[in-house]
Scaffold this motif. Sequence first.
Motif, short mmCIF file in Angstrom:
data_model
loop_
_atom_site.label_atom_id
_atom_site.label_comp_id
_atom_site.label_asym_id
_atom_site.label_seq_id
_atom_site.Cartn_x
_atom_site.Cartn_y
_atom_site.Cartn_z
N GLU A 33 0.70 -1.15 0.04
CA GLU A 33 0.03 0.05 0.21
C GLU A 33 1.05 1.23 0.00
OE1 GLU A 33 -3.50 1.13 1.41
OE2 GLU A 33 -4.19 -0.98 0.93
N LEU A 34 1.87 1.17 0.53
CA LEU A 34 2.55 2.39 0.77
C LEU A 34 3.85 2.67 -0.32
CD1 LEU A 34 3.17 2.31 4.56
CD2 LEU A 34 1.70 3.74 3.53
N LYS A 35 4.33 1.52 -1.04
CA LYS A 35 5.33 1.45 -1.89
C LYS A 35 5.51 2.52 -2.74
CE LYS A 35 3.54 -1.63 -5.69
NZ LYS A 35 4.04 -2.88 -6.21
N ASP A 36 4.14 3.24 -3.63
CA ASP A 36 4.39 4.09 -4.43
C ASP A 36 4.78 5.60 -3.73
OD1 ASP A 36 3.57 2.40 -6.53
OD2 ASP A 36 1.30 2.93 -6.37
N GLU A 37 4.19 5.97 -2.76
CA GLU A 37 4.42 6.97 -1.93
C GLU A 37 5.90 7.08 -1.26
OE1 GLU A 37 2.23 10.39 0.85
OE2 GLU A 37 1.36 8.26 0.56
N SER A 73 -3.12 4.84 7.69
CA SER A 73 -3.10 6.41 7.66
C SER A 73 -2.19 6.94 8.51
CB SER A 73 -4.56 6.77 7.80
OG SER A 73 -5.38 6.27 6.85
N ARG A 74 -1.98 6.34 9.80
CA ARG A 74 -1.05 7.03 10.80
C ARG A 74 0.50 6.57 10.25
NH1 ARG A 74 -2.17 7.70 16.46
NH2 ARG A 74 -0.18 7.70 17.65
N LEU A 75 0.76 5.43 9.73
CA LEU A 75 2.09 5.19 9.01
C LEU A 75 2.21 6.44 8.07
CD1 LEU A 75 2.52 1.42 8.85
CD2 LEU A 75 4.10 3.22 9.94
N ARG A 76 1.37 6.62 7.15
CA ARG A 76 1.66 7.27 5.79
C ARG A 76 1.98 8.75 6.63
NH1 ARG A 76 -2.34 5.71 2.83
NH2 ARG A 76 -1.16 4.44 1.46
N PHE A 77 0.91 9.24 7.45
CA PHE A 77 1.48 10.37 8.33
C PHE A 77 2.80 10.49 8.84
CE2 PHE A 77 1.50 13.02 12.08
CZ PHE A 77 1.38 14.24 11.64
N ILE A 78 3.05 9.65 9.66
CA ILE A 78 4.43 9.76 10.01
C ILE A 78 5.55 9.72 9.41
CG2 ILE A 78 6.25 7.91 11.52
CD1 ILE A 78 3.49 7.12 12.96
N LEU A 79 5.53 8.91 8.25
CA LEU A 79 6.50 8.67 7.07
C LEU A 79 6.43 10.04 6.04
CD1 LEU A 79 5.87 5.17 5.96
CD2 LEU A 79 7.72 5.98 7.27
N SER A 80 5.47 10.65 6.03
CA SER A 80 5.39 11.92 5.39
C SER A 80 5.92 13.18 6.01
CB SER A 80 3.78 12.45 5.02
OG SER A 80 3.36 11.47 4.22
N VAL A 81 5.74 13.30 7.35
CA VAL A 81 6.18 14.27 8.41
C VAL A 81 7.77 14.02 8.51
CG1 VAL A 81 6.31 15.20 10.60
CG2 VAL A 81 4.22 14.73 9.38
N GLN A 82 8.12 12.74 8.66
CA GLN A 82 9.68 12.66 8.61
C GLN A 82 10.43 12.83 7.36
OE1 GLN A 82 10.27 8.25 9.57
NE2 GLN A 82 11.57 8.89 11.15
N ARG A 83 9.66 12.63 6.35
CA ARG A 83 10.25 12.70 4.76
C ARG A 83 10.44 14.20 4.55
NH1 ARG A 83 6.93 10.87 0.38
NH2 ARG A 83 5.73 12.92 0.99
N ASP A 84 9.25 14.91 4.71
CA ASP A 84 8.92 16.28 4.45
C ASP A 84 9.53 17.24 5.26
OD1 ASP A 84 7.89 14.92 2.09
OD2 ASP A 84 5.78 15.27 2.71
#
Length: 141
Positions: A33-37, A73-84
């Motif tokens: 689910e997360l591999k594209d982003e 969704s929580r994982l996506r948020f965590i990874l986004s904030v870490q990356r961005d």
Amino acid sequence: MSIFDAARSPRLEAQRHETVRQAALNIGEVLSELKDEFPRVTASKIRFLEDKGLIIPQRTSAGYRKYSSSDVSRLRFILSVQRDQYLPLKVIKDHLDAVDRGEAPEALPGEPQPHHSSSIATWLKPWSARPDWFLSLSYRA
């Protein structure tokens, strides 16, 4: 049989658990689910985030992790904030813990403040009356 008895019936309870089981993803499905982003995220990264208390997936009776859509969704948020925003996990965890407690935490560092655009408009207001002022700043050969 009353409505309350039906709600507690073993058959309905088993159906409810089956629905949850079907909706839950294993760690490989989460990675898909997360591999594209997040192409560089790994299973060990997700387990690390769990060890740090940022996500808490359900466990099967055999001990396998099962992730709900809210976990993803929580994982996506965590990874986004870490990356961005390059925020440390402690800051992200404190923010998420506040949200989990039902609080409205302050914006994370790097997030735009709600009054930000209005303060820019206020700052530019005197100059909007004289648009030619900006032209005077241009380089002239």
